[in-house]
Write a protein that holds these residues in place. Structure first.
Motif, PDB file in Angstrom:
ATOM      1  N   GLU A 233     -31.256  16.945  53.785  1.00  0.00           N
ATOM      2  CA  GLU A 233     -30.868  17.867  52.710  1.00  0.00           C
ATOM      3  C   GLU A 233     -31.293  17.322  51.347  1.00  0.00           C
ATOM      4  OE1 GLU A 233     -26.821  19.953  54.482  1.00  0.00           O
ATOM      5  OE2 GLU A 233     -26.660  18.041  53.432  1.00  0.00           O
TER       6      GLU A 233
ATOM      7  N   THR B 107     -34.258  18.825  48.847  1.00  0.00           N
ATOM      8  CA  THR B 107     -33.861  19.280  47.514  1.00  0.00           C
ATOM      9  C   THR B 107     -34.734  18.638  46.440  1.00  0.00           C
ATOM     10  OG1 THR B 107     -31.564  19.605  48.228  1.00  0.00           O
ATOM     11  CG2 THR B 107     -31.952  19.381  45.863  1.00  0.00           C
TER      12      THR B 107
ATOM     13  N   SER C  33     -26.479  28.987  58.004  1.00  0.00           N
ATOM     14  CA  SER C  33     -27.786  28.830  58.645  1.00  0.00           C
ATOM     15  C   SER C  33     -27.663  27.893  59.835  1.00  0.00           C
ATOM     16  CB  SER C  33     -28.779  28.258  57.638  1.00  0.00           C
ATOM     17  OG  SER C  33     -29.982  27.869  58.263  1.00  0.00           O
TER      18      SER C  33
ATOM     19  N   GLN D 256     -30.546  23.159  55.187  1.00  0.00           N
ATOM     20  CA  GLN D 256     -31.011  23.836  53.985  1.00  0.00           C
ATOM     21  C   GLN D 256     -30.890  22.903  52.781  1.00  0.00           C
ATOM     22  OE1 GLN D 256     -32.524  26.641  53.924  1.00  0.00           O
ATOM     23  NE2 GLN D 256     -32.084  27.337  56.019  1.00  0.00           N
ATOM     24  N   PRO D 257     -31.844  22.970  51.851  1.00  0.00           N
ATOM     25  CA  PRO D 257     -33.029  23.832  51.872  1.00  0.00           C
ATOM     26  C   PRO D 257     -34.120  23.262  52.768  1.00  0.00           C
ATOM     27  CG  PRO D 257     -33.101  22.463  49.928  1.00  0.00           C
ATOM     28  CD  PRO D 257     -31.798  22.143  50.615  1.00  0.00           C
ATOM     29  N   GLN D 258     -35.098  24.085  53.058  1.00  0.00           N
ATOM     30  CA  GLN D 258     -36.314  23.638  53.722  1.00  0.00           C
ATOM     31  C   GLN D 258     -37.429  23.545  52.681  1.00  0.00           C
ATOM     32  OE1 GLN D 258     -37.181  23.114  57.383  1.00  0.00           O
ATOM     33  NE2 GLN D 258     -35.053  22.492  57.047  1.00  0.00           N
ATOM     34  N   SER D 259     -38.217  22.468  52.749  1.00  0.00           N
ATOM     35  CA  SER D 259     -39.311  22.276  51.797  1.00  0.00           C
ATOM     36  C   SER D 259     -40.624  22.205  52.572  1.00  0.00           C
ATOM     37  CB  SER D 259     -39.114  20.993  50.997  1.00  0.00           C
ATOM     38  OG  SER D 259     -40.122  20.868  50.005  1.00  0.00           O
TER      39      SER D 259
END
Length: 341
Positions: free
Chosen positions: A93, A97, A165, A169-172
């Motif tokens: 995570e 980010t 989800s 998250q988030p996915q990069s």
């Protein structure tokens, strides 16, 4: 791969980010100023060491986050995050980010194994599970899955106004392609098999070799990595040596640098300790002298990018002189071109 007359593709450096425990903010601000200067000088990357319970960077991900807001182009890496002290889900995570905040400039380097001096603090780190923790490469595989978006939860959907989800998250996008692994021969082979990038350092061991020469052993590790990579032409390897150019150094600085290298030289003469560790000599001299040494170094001749390590115990003025000489003198001697900002 660099030969005389050919170009080194990427130039970076590695730093511990030391600080005074009585005034830690000043040391962290100094580190951020160094990263800003590195971008101005055209460096491709800055790499942060990871130090727990010491007076160096304990949270390189947080430092990278701050650096993303002060820079626009330069890549930011870690060399390395010891995963024994991390939860791979939470780390995924944080990394994603920061990568998004950077615009896709993060290069996380990781390693595994029992944490350094684990017995001294294991009951504080893992009060209930310190004897059960798995410090194997499984931790890397979990991190990779989390970065790739392999589901970690059995539930996806909406409860009230909150959405959940199945994946971290988030996915990069692209972060998984910039994940690095550091280690010796078996680690080099494994990193290649997993399609990870490979970090070398100024320390190797004699595992799987009859050689006692650092450069030869490092070259063997790099060859083994590429031989086991599914796409060896795309495989990234970064070499790390302690390299100290003296082109613009004062006589006092040159004396300090040479004394530092001399004090550490005896350990390079033979393998050290039960793991038979082989240390690279620190390279001190003019950029022309250093370039000549590197062009005869079997490890260097197998890489296209470097992250030269800064010594632990120097002052800010010393670091600024060293990295400035790296960018303005040594880099061009190696065929490297500074990046425009």
């Amino acid at each position: 791969m660099p030969q005389p007359g050919q170009s080194l593709a990427k130039l970076g450096f590695l730093t511990i980010g030391r600080f005074d425990p009585a005034d830690p903010r000043t040391g962290h601000e100094e580190m951020l100023r160094t990263i800003e200067l590195a971008e101005e000088l055209g460096f491709d990357s800055v790499w942060l060491r990871h130090r727990h319970l010491q007076y160096g960077i304990s949270s390189p991900v947080a430092v990278m986050a701050a650096a993303t807001q002060r820079t626009k182009r330069i890549e930011l890496g870690t060399a390395v995050i010891p995963l024994g002290l991390e939860n791979p889900l939470r780390l995924a995570e944080d990394l994603a980010t920061v990568d998004l905040l950077s615009g896709g400039r993060i290069n996380p380097g990781v390693s595994v194994g029992t944490p350094m001096r684990y017995d001294d603090f294991k009951t504080k780190l893992y009060p209930e599970s310190h004897e059960l923790e798995n410090f194997s490469k499984d931790r890397v595989l979990r991190l990779m899955d989390n970065i790739r978006g392999v589901p970690v939860s059995d539930f996806e959907g909406t409860i009230g106004i909150e959405q959940f989800s199945r994946i971290v998250q988030p996915q990069s996008p692209g972060l998984i392609d910039r994940l690095w692994y550091g280690g010796m021969l078996s680690s080099a082979i494994w990193a290649g098999q997993q399609g990870l990038n490979y970090l070398t350092s100024s320390v190797v061991n004699t595992e799987g070799t009859d050689s006692r020469d650092f450069a030869t052993i490092q070259a063997e590790h790099i060859d083994a990595y590429r031989a086991n990579h599914p796409h060896p032409g795309n495989a990234r390897v970064s070499q790390g040596l302690v390299v100290i150019p003296t082109d613009s150094a004062t006589p006092e600085q040159i004396k300090k640098y040479k004394e530092y290298a001399a004090a550490r030289f005896d350990r390079t003469l033979s393998p050290q300790g039960p793991r038979q560790m082989v240390f690279a000599p620190d390279v001190v001299g003019s950029s022309e002298e250093i370039a000549d040494i590197l062009y005869s170094h079997a490890g260097f001749l197998r890489v296209q990018e470097v992250a030269f390590a800064l010594p632990f115990s120097f002052d800010e003025a010393d670091y600024l002189q060293i990295i400035t000489d790296m960018a303005t003198h040594l880099g061009p001697k190696l065929g490297w071109t500074p990046k425009s900002n």
